[in-house]
Design an enzyme around this catalytic site. Structure first.
Site, mmCIF file in Angstrom:
data_model
loop_
_atom_site.group_PDB
_atom_site.id
_atom_site.type_symbol
_atom_site.label_atom_id
_atom_site.label_comp_id
_atom_site.label_asym_id
_atom_site.label_seq_id
_atom_site.Cartn_x
_atom_site.Cartn_y
_atom_site.Cartn_z
ATOM 1 N N ILE A 14 0.825 -1.206 0.000
ATOM 2 C CA ILE A 14 0.000 0.000 0.000
ATOM 3 C C ILE A 14 0.865 1.265 0.000
ATOM 4 C CG2 ILE A 14 -0.319 0.103 2.501
ATOM 5 C CD1 ILE A 14 -2.989 0.894 -0.148
ATOM 6 N N ARG A 17 1.692 2.158 -3.489
ATOM 7 C CA ARG A 17 0.575 2.791 -4.201
ATOM 8 C C ARG A 17 0.349 4.213 -3.694
ATOM 9 N NH1 ARG A 17 -4.488 -0.887 -3.782
ATOM 10 N NH2 ARG A 17 -3.357 -2.490 -2.677
ATOM 11 N N SER A 35 12.104 1.633 6.839
ATOM 12 C CA SER A 35 11.768 0.224 6.783
ATOM 13 C C SER A 35 12.494 -0.462 7.920
ATOM 14 C CB SER A 35 12.256 -0.324 5.439
ATOM 15 O OG SER A 35 12.195 -1.719 5.408
ATOM 16 N N ARG A 36 12.131 -1.721 8.183
ATOM 17 C CA ARG A 36 12.918 -2.483 9.141
ATOM 18 C C ARG A 36 14.262 -2.861 8.518
ATOM 19 N NH1 ARG A 36 8.977 -7.191 9.631
ATOM 20 N NH2 ARG A 36 9.020 -6.657 7.421
ATOM 21 N N HIS A 78 0.217 -0.063 13.808
ATOM 22 C CA HIS A 78 -0.384 1.268 13.648
ATOM 23 C C HIS A 78 -0.325 2.068 14.948
ATOM 24 C CE1 HIS A 78 -2.939 -0.102 9.921
ATOM 25 N NE2 HIS A 78 -1.645 -0.224 9.740
ATOM 26 N N LYS A 96 -5.852 2.105 7.570
ATOM 27 C CA LYS A 96 -6.946 1.410 8.239
ATOM 28 C C LYS A 96 -6.556 -0.031 8.501
ATOM 29 C CE LYS A 96 -8.250 -1.379 5.698
ATOM 30 N NZ LYS A 96 -7.615 -2.536 5.004
ATOM 31 N N ASP A 177 -9.253 -6.432 8.323
ATOM 32 C CA ASP A 177 -8.651 -6.078 7.035
ATOM 33 C C ASP A 177 -9.683 -5.591 6.027
ATOM 34 O OD1 ASP A 177 -6.272 -5.804 5.582
ATOM 35 O OD2 ASP A 177 -6.757 -7.571 4.385
HETATM 36 N N1 NAP Z 1 -6.257 1.709 1.984
HETATM 37 C C1 NAP Z 1 -6.066 0.609 1.287
HETATM 38 O O1 NAP Z 1 -6.547 0.457 0.169
HETATM 39 C C2 NAP Z 1 -5.245 -0.472 1.831
HETATM 40 C C3 NAP Z 1 -4.918 -1.521 1.003
HETATM 41 C C4 NAP Z 1 -4.107 -2.481 1.488
HETATM 42 C C5 NAP Z 1 -3.671 -2.408 2.791
HETATM 43 N N2 NAP Z 1 -4.024 -1.380 3.598
HETATM 44 C C6 NAP Z 1 -3.556 -1.333 4.993
HETATM 45 O O2 NAP Z 1 -2.183 -1.002 4.989
HETATM 46 C C7 NAP Z 1 -1.469 -1.803 5.914
HETATM 47 C C8 NAP Z 1 -0.347 -2.512 5.182
HETATM 48 O O3 NAP Z 1 -0.887 -3.383 4.198
HETATM 49 P P1 NAP Z 1 -0.025 -3.923 2.959
HETATM 50 O O4 NAP Z 1 -0.966 -4.702 2.129
HETATM 51 O O5 NAP Z 1 0.755 -2.849 2.333
HETATM 52 O O6 NAP Z 1 0.940 -4.946 3.738
HETATM 53 P P2 NAP Z 1 2.376 -5.469 3.301
HETATM 54 O O7 NAP Z 1 2.533 -5.443 1.828
HETATM 55 O O8 NAP Z 1 2.606 -6.726 4.056
HETATM 56 O O9 NAP Z 1 3.352 -4.332 3.863
HETATM 57 C C9 NAP Z 1 3.425 -3.982 5.188
HETATM 58 C C10 NAP Z 1 4.834 -3.446 5.465
HETATM 59 O O10 NAP Z 1 4.929 -3.114 6.833
HETATM 60 C C11 NAP Z 1 6.277 -3.305 7.279
HETATM 61 N N3 NAP Z 1 6.314 -3.997 8.554
HETATM 62 C C12 NAP Z 1 6.596 -3.440 9.745
HETATM 63 N N4 NAP Z 1 6.544 -4.348 10.727
HETATM 64 C C13 NAP Z 1 6.222 -5.509 10.151
HETATM 65 C C14 NAP Z 1 6.037 -6.812 10.651
HETATM 66 N N5 NAP Z 1 6.175 -7.112 11.954
HETATM 67 N N6 NAP Z 1 5.731 -7.779 9.784
HETATM 68 C C15 NAP Z 1 5.584 -7.507 8.477
HETATM 69 N N7 NAP Z 1 5.755 -6.287 7.956
HETATM 70 C C16 NAP Z 1 6.074 -5.286 8.781
HETATM 71 C C17 NAP Z 1 6.976 -4.039 6.177
HETATM 72 O O11 NAP Z 1 7.761 -3.080 5.560
HETATM 73 P P3 NAP Z 1 9.310 -3.036 5.829
HETATM 74 O O12 NAP Z 1 9.803 -4.415 5.457
HETATM 75 O O13 NAP Z 1 9.727 -1.959 4.931
HETATM 76 O O14 NAP Z 1 9.536 -2.744 7.280
HETATM 77 C C18 NAP Z 1 5.896 -4.477 5.210
HETATM 78 O O15 NAP Z 1 6.331 -4.418 3.872
HETATM 79 C C19 NAP Z 1 -2.500 -2.734 6.561
HETATM 80 O O16 NAP Z 1 -2.856 -2.238 7.835
HETATM 81 C C20 NAP Z 1 -3.700 -2.685 5.636
HETATM 82 O O17 NAP Z 1 -4.941 -2.777 6.329
HETATM 83 C C21 NAP Z 1 -4.791 -0.422 3.123
#
Ligand code: NAP
Length: 326
Positions: A14, A17, A35-36, A78, A96, A177
């Site tokens: 996300i 995007r 990032s981590r 969050h 969210k 989610d």
């Molecule tokens: N508004 C929307 O349309 C929308 C769409 C999708 C998701 N979201 C929300 O955005 C958030 C992220 O979703 P996503 O789909 O982008 O997830 P994702 O691709 O898994 O990415 C989350 C990122 O958070 C970081 N992170 C920090 N602590 C972590 C941990 N303990 N385990 C795994 N990753 C960790 C990682 O980045 P680093 O490796 O760089 O640390 C990971 O790449 C969620 O809360 C979701 O509800 C919103």
């Protein structure tokens, strides 16, 4: 007006995007990412043109030349990340669901107020043109008095137990989610539910893979909502009134191509079509950036009270359905 200098925390799907759409916003620039993993941060910074890349969130929080941070980490992060950034005087736009429960949300809102910083849940749907048109049509009485909101959100994710969607330790499961979207639709249009009935089914990783919800409201309206990670749904929503109904075409929560208004004889009265700028996150990004430039501390479109009602309702659904997180 000066540019708002953005930092990005958590560099997953996300966030990629979001920065693409932030590039379309006037008066915004991404200056730092965290990032981590420092390698991941460097790679992401290069792709989006950010000057600074950090291998920890604390370094981003300490960067004096960042005005606002976008939190795109998993749900469980969050709350701690928002507190970290607000604590360092940054404005925060957090994905969210805002947190895991209402107690966490209250703490986040409280700190934003104490620190006098902008804070908002990134509920992109609320800023999209089709959603504005829906609210206008309802307010104009296009379907008479509102009676029922019926909406679904279901898809089958790849079976990756470690990734956030199915991982209980990262707040995984359908409700937080994607169930958040139908609930958001109902609370936006009908307010606080009087009663909530809910039922969940749990999958092999322990998270809720189906959650069905029945809500009723003080004026006799209802909502029939569902979310799931074990089947594919239409991703349509229907809003029923005493004089007709509105259909939000799929995907209703996001890049919704059209809304149709029918009368009580099921005859089409009006159809409105919508394009989407960028990935659809552009609208919230522009609105938040405008609010920051205007020195506001809260969005008038997605208020703290909106997020509190949304999370309170999800807490009540969890209680009714027996959904817990570790
Ligand atoms: N508004 C929307 O349309 C929308 C769409 C999708 C998701 N979201 C929300 O955005 C958030 C992220 O979703 P996503 O789909 O982008 O997830 P994702 O691709 O898994 O990415 C989350 C990122 O958070 C970081 N992170 C920090 N602590 C972590 C941990 N303990 N385990 C795994 N990753 C960790 C990682 O980045 P680093 O490796 O760089 O640390 C990971 O790449 C969620 O809360 C979701 O509800 C919103």
């Amino acid at each position: 007006v000066r540019n708002i200098r953005w930092g990005i925390a958590g560099l997953g799907k996300i966030s990629g995007r979001f920065v693409a759409d932030l590039a379309l916003v006037e008066g915004a620039m991404v200056v730092a990412v965290a990032s981590r993993s420092l390698d991941r941060a460097k790679e992401f910074a290069q792709a989006c043109g950010a000057e600074r890349a950090y291998g920890s969130f604390a370094e981003l929080a300490a960067d004096p030349e960042v005005d606002a941070v976008y939190v795109g980490a998993p749900h469980t992060d969050h709350h701690p990340l928002t507190l970290l950034f607000l604590g360092h005087g940054k404005h925060v736009l957090c994905e969210k669901p805002l947190a895991l429960d209402l107690a966490q949300v209250q703490e986040m809102v409280g700190l934003a107020k104490t620190k006098a910083r902008f804070f908002m849940e990134a509920l992109w749907t609320k800023f999209m043109p089709h959603f504005g048109a829906l609210r206008q049509a309802v307010a104009d009485g296009a379907i008479g008095e509102l009676q029922s909101v019926q909406a679904n959100f279901a898809f089958i994710p790849p079976f990756e137990p470690e990734k956030r969607v199915l991982n209980k330790a990262l707040g995984g499961g359908a409700l937080l989610d994607i169930g958040i979207y139908p609930i958001f639709l109902a609370t936006t249009l009908l307010g606080r539910p009087a009663n909530i009935h809910a039922q969940a089914v749990f999958g092999p990783t322990g998270v809720d893979t189906q959650c069905n919800m029945l809500l009723d409201f003080a004026q006799g309206q209802t909502a029939v909502l569902s979310c799931s990670l074990s089947y594919t749904s239409t991703l349509e929503a229907h809003i029923y009134g005493t004089q007709g109904y509105i259909k939000l075409h799929s995907p209703w929560h996001g890049q919704c191509p059209a809304i149709s208004i029918f009368d009580d004889q099921r005859q089409l009265v009006k159809e409105m079509s919508f394009g989407t700028k960028g990935n659809g996150l552009y609208y919230e990004a522009q609105a938040v950036n405008d609010a920051l430039q205007a020195g506001l501390l809260e969005s008038s479109t997605m208020t703290h009270a909106d997020s509190q009602l949304l999370m309170e309702t999800m807490d009540r659904v969890r209680e009714a359905a027996g959904i817990f997180y570790v």
